[in-house]
Structure formats: structure tokens, C-alpha cells
Design an enzyme around this catalytic site. Structure first.
Site, short mmCIF file in Angstrom:
data_model
loop_
_atom_site.label_atom_id
_atom_site.label_comp_id
_atom_site.label_asym_id
_atom_site.label_seq_id
_atom_site.Cartn_x
_atom_site.Cartn_y
_atom_site.Cartn_z
N HIS A 47 -11.09 -5.73 8.70
CA HIS A 47 -11.56 -5.88 7.58
C HIS A 47 -13.17 -4.45 8.06
O HIS A 47 -14.46 -4.68 7.00
CB HIS A 47 -11.97 -6.91 6.62
CG HIS A 47 -11.16 -7.85 6.20
ND1 HIS A 47 -10.61 -7.95 7.20
CD2 HIS A 47 -10.95 -8.30 5.30
CE1 HIS A 47 -9.74 -9.11 6.49
NE2 HIS A 47 -9.45 -9.33 4.80
N GLU A 106 0.37 -1.45 -0.08
CA GLU A 106 -0.26 0.05 -0.07
C GLU A 106 0.85 1.24 0.00
O GLU A 106 0.60 2.44 -0.80
CB GLU A 106 -0.80 0.06 1.50
CG GLU A 106 -2.53 -0.71 1.37
CD GLU A 106 -1.10 -2.17 1.18
OE1 GLU A 106 -0.66 -2.65 1.96
OE2 GLU A 106 -2.75 -3.05 1.07
#
Lengths: 334, 387
Positions: free
Chosen positions: A134, A65
């Protein structure tokens, strides 16, 4: 000649359409991230873009990322408009240094010479039964970083309109997508996307006189449901959808609270150090003499996001919102 | 017996189709740093180039001394010196074409100046003036990056974007030995290799990350060896040999420009001064070590080569010194003027369009300043901007 028909669409489809239209309109728009190409993203938001625009414009990157966002910085320096997908809220944390140390401040540190038109799409929030990492609501971190716009749509029209605007913006935008609303359906005409208010403006989703629910993103439908349920109690609730956390629309929020005299801030993020504290303080500073009761917060608990089998106890639901509204009434009567 | 041996060895059988995708041997760096000065290769070098390198080295040495002096006078908040590393800095700037981009770390002010940026503008970060004093697009120099290695992925992204646009632009990204331990170093090299981006990574291994020596930073055979794991060539070069530096960086730049992808260069050099003026280098290294490196000084190495070959005489040396002195005098004079800063500028350039929140804060600061200054004339009239 196709017949234009208003038909049900999902928020995910509207986001896909926004990306596609933005890419078609501007060749400098590039979509990049993990799995955004062949797979079309784990939520399929980038579905078909690689096929239509080629892998140079919709790029499957290595799984990193910081590298994704860092590369986007360089691409933006060279005149492109990168739209970066962070696969899930908690996966964005490795990119946090790039976001805070470079993306947010490049315009400022170069005295306006090097603006970075980067859109960082982050699916966020809970309610989909996701396992650990998540379901985070990380908006407070982004809100605390000057130089970033932080926005989150709650309707399908906003999902389309705000994403188009975010991509066209010359400033970096953290675009938080409420993942539990990805499959929400609404009548929406993709040939003539509904014109929406610009980023930075809040919208009153439901008018009322008894109290204002101030909310955003995934909590907007919950608040609307609570407002319907409240009618049985004789409470007429107004619901303000912030849409944009940075910049913040004090005007719309305070106008509503001055009308109703009572306010509850509702969000999934933790209460302590969360967005609600900032919002409650702003409302209190500006509307103190109009308030009949303290500004209350209905937020997620101050715990790491719980396992999916327990998340319904953590997420602000209709009952918890109505309890808060009841407390507002009590405060007013005492 | 190791844990792995107890388990019977961790060596999963490869799937049937598995095979190494490339021979790593061509990517491996040489065992010894590449050198030009004092070798036969020096005879083939362009004398004009060597003289230009020399002039830049002398300027660089003087610039380091002047900037260090300015910290002692309180004119610079801090200066991370590159005394002893001038060959790396100068070669980095000189090996690039005008259209290429430089991505410097906080220590690379000298490379930024050698690239053509005004010396005063290059120092605004270290002076405490605005963070970046120059327009990055004007000389194609990114802002000096203080967080370690975070500018490397920017170089990759820019080079990638340039290639997508069909421009033969190369990005050169500079970093120290300590920065190679950062995650962004890994991510940048990996992205660059996968994308075959036209990037050159230049690691100046100057021995220490503030006080931590290389042996505590990495267990790799050399920093250049790290390249192999990403699938790019690694080059090891004597960072004090300006001719070698120029040649190795130039080769890597041409390789990248021709579509050959990235290169990782490790320049072996030494930081003669402390990390910054706030550092006490005697706590972690002895004089003997520093003296040994003084005998391998980049300016002296090149000066000896040029004089021995009759390419430079006393008057040439004197001319280079005078040029450097003039640069230092100009820098000194301009740095001794107080910076003119307008506090009202604090709210500019946070966003393209200022927010209601910032407008309120701007009005607050203006009221505070008006209370401070009886004389309204002290403030630029920016009433119109308050809206």
C-alpha cells in the site's frame, strides 16, 4: 448568487472537483475502477460522481486491474475518455501488461490512427502507515515505458489543474497521486481554480542560491521544510518541483542547477534504478561545467517497502536531505 | 483419503438467503460439436451463402500457402498459418456486419483480410514493417495482438462503449486454446458477463499452443464449458464446418446485438501446419494425427456438400481457384517490392506532441543519416520538423 470565497481545501477535494468538472464539461469522460461508485473510492476522490452522473459514467467494476485498464482501452477506441482508478500503487501491477503492451504503444503501432486518451490515477507512495503493498513508489517502471506521460502533483492547485489537463490529453497519462498529501490543506478557490503550468513544465517552488533540491510529489513539502531549516545553517536552497517526470523539463532544472552549481535529487522511490539516477545523469551531462559538486541522491533505501512501524527510517526526511546538502558543501570546500 | 476428507470436508454452510442465481443447464454446450455439413441442416442453408463461404475458403487456403511461401523467400519474418482453420477465420469475418468490430490475435491475419483489409497492409506486422499497417477504424479491425488474450478486454470495453452510446455494435474477439489459460481471458469474460456487453468470444481450439496439447492446457470438460462459470452461454462447434461456424457465430452476434449479452464459442479445429515457419511440429505430433485431420478438411467438406447437391460444378471450382490465384499473384507481386521506410518516422506518433527529448534524438539520427548518405536527396526534407 453565491459569494466566491477562497477557503481551505484538501488535495483529495481538488481531485474530486477536477473529475466532476471534467465529466460535466465532456460527456465522453468516464470514471471507472473498484469501489469508485457507491463508496466514492477508498480515498473518497470519486465521492458523489456516481450519484451526479450515473453509474454508466462512474462505474464500479469487477475487481480486476488488467480488466479495468483493458476495458478502458476498448472504450477509448470507441471515442470515450476513460479515467481509471487503481486503488493503491501495488494493486496496479496486474494491469502492467495492458499499460506496457497496449496503452503506451497504441498510438505508435497504428501510426497515429488510434490514440488512447486514458488517464490512469494511481495513489502512490508511503507515509500513511499502510500495510504491505500500500506504499510503493512505482514511477520508475512507468518512466521506462515510452508512450506514457508520467505526472505527479504536489500542490492543491496542481492536483486540480494537472488532472484536468491529463483527462483532456489525447495521450495516456499515468497520474500519480501522492496519497500522503490527500489531506494536505491549502487556500484554494474551487470556483476559479488557480491556473497552473502545463504538464511537462517544472516549477521553482522556492528560489535560492546555495543548491537546488530537485524533487516531485510527496517529497516536495519535505524539501520545502528542509530549505527552511537550512536557512539556520546559512544555506539558501532552491526547490524545483518536477511535476512531470515524462516529459522531463531539462530546461527549468538545468537553469536552476547552473545558477546554484549544486544539486540533490530527492524522492521516496529506491535509489538504485530509480528516477534519481536518470535525473542526476541528465543534470551532469548538461551542467557539468557549472557543477561545484557531484549531483547527490536522497532516496528511499533499496529495499522492499518496509512495514509501517519502520517507514520513517526509509522515507527521505529533512535531516537526511540536510546531510546531503552538507556533503555538497564539503565537496566544494575540499 | 484426500486432505479435504481429513479435515472433515470443506463445505461451508450457505447463509440463509443463499440460492443459485440461475440454472446453469441452458448455458452448457452440447456434448458434441455442432455440425451442419453432411447433416439435414445443410439442406436448409442458403445456397448462395454456401457458395460465398466456399469462395472465401479457397481464397483463404491460397492466402495461407502464399504467405507461407513468402516466409521461405524471406519476404515475411514469420507467418503463423491457419491452414486447416480457414472456416473459423472466414466465418468470423463474414458473420459480422460492417459496423461491428473484429479483435484478432496474431494468427488471425486471414480473418482480417476476409474483413476487407488490404492483404499487404494486414501483413506489415509479420513483414517487419510498421506494427499495424491498416487504419483500425477503416474496417473496424483492431491491431493484430501478439500478447495472448490481452485484446479480449479491449473488445469488451469497445462493445460496452458502443452500447452506452446507443449503437448496436458487436465485437468479436478471437483467441486460441492456449490463450484461454491467460488471466486476461478470465477478466474479459467476467467483465463481459457482468456488463452484459455485446461481445462474442471465439476460441479456435486447434489442438496445440505451439507444442503443448490441450490436455496440458486445461482440465475443463471443454473450453466452451468455461462459459458457464461466468454466466454466459457456451457453444461447441465443428471449426472445420464453415456453414456451422457461420451459423453459430451469426447466432451469437445477433444474440449480443439484441441485448442478450456475450457468448463463448469453442471451435474444434486443427492446425495442419506448424505453429510458424520457425517451429518443428514433428517433435510433438505424428503424421497419423495430421492425416486424420486432413480427411476432415474445411475446404473439402464444403466442396463435397456443394457438388453432391449440384450447387457447384467443375467450372465453379475452377472459377474459385482462378480468383484465389489472382489474389495470390497480386499479393506476391506487391510483397516482392521492398518496403519504403523512412527512419525519421521513428519519432512520429510516440506522443501527440513530440517531447524535447525526442527532438534531440531525432536530430541525432538525422545527423547519422546525413553522414551515411552523401546525397542529401536520399532523405526527405524534414528540417522544418526539427524545430
Amino acid at each position: 448568487m453565491t459569494t466566491v470565497a477562497v477557503k481551505p481545501a484538501t488535495m483529495a477535494q481538488a481531485l474530486t472537483r477536477a473529475l466532476r468538472d471534467a465529466m460535466a464539461a465532456d460527456p465522453t469522460v468516464h470514471v471507472m475502477g473498484e469501489d469508485v461508485g457507491t463508496l466514492g473510492g477508498v480515498f473518497r476522490v470519486t465521492d458523489g460522481l456516481a450519484k451526479e452522473f450515473g453509474e454508466d459514467r462512474c462505474t464500479d467494476t469487477p475487481l480486476a486491474e488488467a480488466g479495468i485498464l483493458g476495458a478502458a482501452v476498448g472504450m477509448a477506441m470507441y471515442g470515450l475518455r476513460p479515467v481509471v482508478e487503481m486503488q493503491f500503487d501495488a494493486f496496479a501491477y496486474p494491469a502492467f501488461e495492458q499499460l506496457v503492451s497496449h496503452v503506451s504503444r497504441m498510438r505508435n503501432r497504428t501510426r497515429g490512427k488510434m490514440p488512447l486518451p486514458i488517464t490512469v490515477r494511481i495513489p502512490y507512495g508511503g507515509g500513511i502507515g499502510g500495510v504491505e503493498h500500500h506504499s510503493d513508489s512505482s514511477e520508475a517502471y512507468y518512466m521506462a515505458t515510452p508512450g506514457l506521460h508520467v505526472v505527479t502533483p504536489a500542490t492543491i492547485a496542481d492536483a486540480y489543474g494537472m488532472l484536468r489537463e491529463a483527462i483532456a490529453s489525447d495521450d495516456p497519462v499515468v497520474f500519480l497521486e501522492p496519497k500522503r498529501l490527500y489531506w494536505s490543506k491549502d487556500s484554494w478557490n474551487p470556483e476559479h481554480p488557480t491556473e497552473v503550468e502545463p504538464i511537462g513544465r517544472a516549477v521553482v517552488r522556492r528560489t535560492g542560491r546555495s543548491a537546488t533540491l530537485i524533487t516531485y510529489g510527496p517529497s516536495v513539502p519535505v524539501c520545502l521544510e528542509a530549505a527552511e531549516a537550512a536557512q539556520a545553517e546559512g544555506w539558501d536552497l532552491e526547490v524545483v518541483d518536477l511535476r512531470s517526470l515524462v516529459p522531463f523539463d531539462d530546461e527549468t532544472v538545468c537553469a536552476s542547477v547552473r545558477r546554484t552549481g549544486r544539486a540533490v535529487v530527492v524522492h521516496e522511490s529506491t535509489g538504485f534504478g530509480g528516477p534519481g539516477g536518470e535525473i542526476a545523469a541528465r543534470v551532469t551531462e548538461r551542467c557539468f561545467h557549472h557543477l561545484e559538486a557531484p549531483v547527490l541522491r536522497v532516496a528511499g533505501f533499496d529495499i522492499p517497502y518496509p512495514p509501517p512501524m519502520l517507514e520513517r527510517h526509509h522515507l527521505p526526511g529533512v535531516d537526511r536531505i540536510l546531510d546531503a546538502v552538507a556533503r555538497l558543501q564539503w565537496e566544494a570546500e575540499s | 483419503m484426500t486432505v479435504l476428507e481429513q479435515r472433515g470436508g470443506y463445505r461451508p454452510a450457505p447463509p440463509p438467503a443463499w440460492q443459485p442465481r440461475m440454472d446453469p443447464a441452458p448455458l452448457l454446450p452440447d456434448a458434441e460439436p455442432y455440425r451442419v455439413l453432411g447433416t439435414e441442416a445443410a439442406g436448409k442453408a442458403d445456397p448462395d451463402l454456401l457458395r460465398r463461404l466456399y469462395a472465401q475458403l479457397v481464397r483463404g487456403r491460397r492466402y495461407n500457402a502464399q504467405a507461407t511461401a513468402l516466409t521461405k523467400q524471406g519476404r515475411l519474418a514469420v507467418y503463423p498459418s491457419t491452414t486447416g482453420q480457414e472456416a473459423c477465420e472466414v466465418a468470423a469475418a463474414m458473420a459480422l456486419e460492417e459496423r461491428d468490430w473484429l479483435f484478432p490475435s496474431y494468427r488471425d491475419t486471414l480473418a482480417v483480410v476476409a474483413r476487407g483489409v488490404d492483404p499487404v497492409e494486414a501483413l506489415t506486422l509479420l513483414r517487419g514493417d510498421w506494427h499495424t499497417g491498416y487504419d483500425p477504424h477503416e474496417h473496424r479491425v483492431a491491431p493484430l495482438s501478439t500478447p495472448l488474450a490481452t485484446q479480449l478486454p479491449h473488445a469488451v470495453g469497445l462493445a460496452h462503449a458502443a452500447r452506452l452510446k446507443g449503437d448496436d455494435v458487436v465485437a468479436l474477439a478471437m483467441i486460441g486454446d492456449g490463450g484461454t489459460s491467460e488471466g486476461d481471458f478470465h477478466e474479459a469474460l467476467n467483465f463481459a458477463a457482468v456488463w452484459q456487453a455485446p461481445v462474442v468470444f471465439l476460441v479456435q481450439n486447434n489442438g496445440f499452443a505451439i507444442s503443448v496439447p490441450l490436455a496440458k492446457q486445461t482440465a475443463a470438460p471443454s473450453l466452451a464449458h468455461k462459459a458457464v462459470g461466468y454466466g454466459m452461454p457456451g457453444r461447441l462447434v465443428d471449426g472445420n464446418d464453415a456453414a456451422a461456424m457461420y451459423e453459430v457465430i451469426g447466432d451469437a452476434v445477433r444474440h449480443a446485438r439484441a441485448g442478450g449479452g456475450p457468448t463463448l464459442i469453442e471451435a474444434v479445429t486443427y492446425r495442419i501446419d506448424a505453429h510458424t515457419n520457425a517451429d518443428d511440429a514433428t517433435r510433438y505430433r505424428g503424421d497419423g494425427e495430421v492425416d486424420a485431420w486432413r480427411d476432415h478438411d474445411p475446404v473439402q467438406l464444403l466442396e463435397r456438400e456443394l457438388t453432391e447437391r449440384g450447387l457447384l460444378d467443375e467450372s465453379g471450382i475452377e472459377a474459385a481457384r482462378e480468383d484465389a490465384e489472382a489474389m495470390a499473384a497480386d499479393l506476391r507481386a506487391r510483397m516482392n517490392r521492398d518496403a519504403e521506410l523512412n527512419p525519421m518516422d521513428l519519432f512520429d506518433h510516440v506522443y501527440a506532441e513530440t517531447t524535447a527529448q525526442l527532438r534531440e534524438q531525432r536530430a541525432l539520427l538525422r545527423a547519422e543519416l546525413e553522414a551515411e548518405h552523401d546525397d542529401q536527396g536520399d532523405l526527405d526534407d524534414q528540417e522544418g520538423d526539427l524545430r
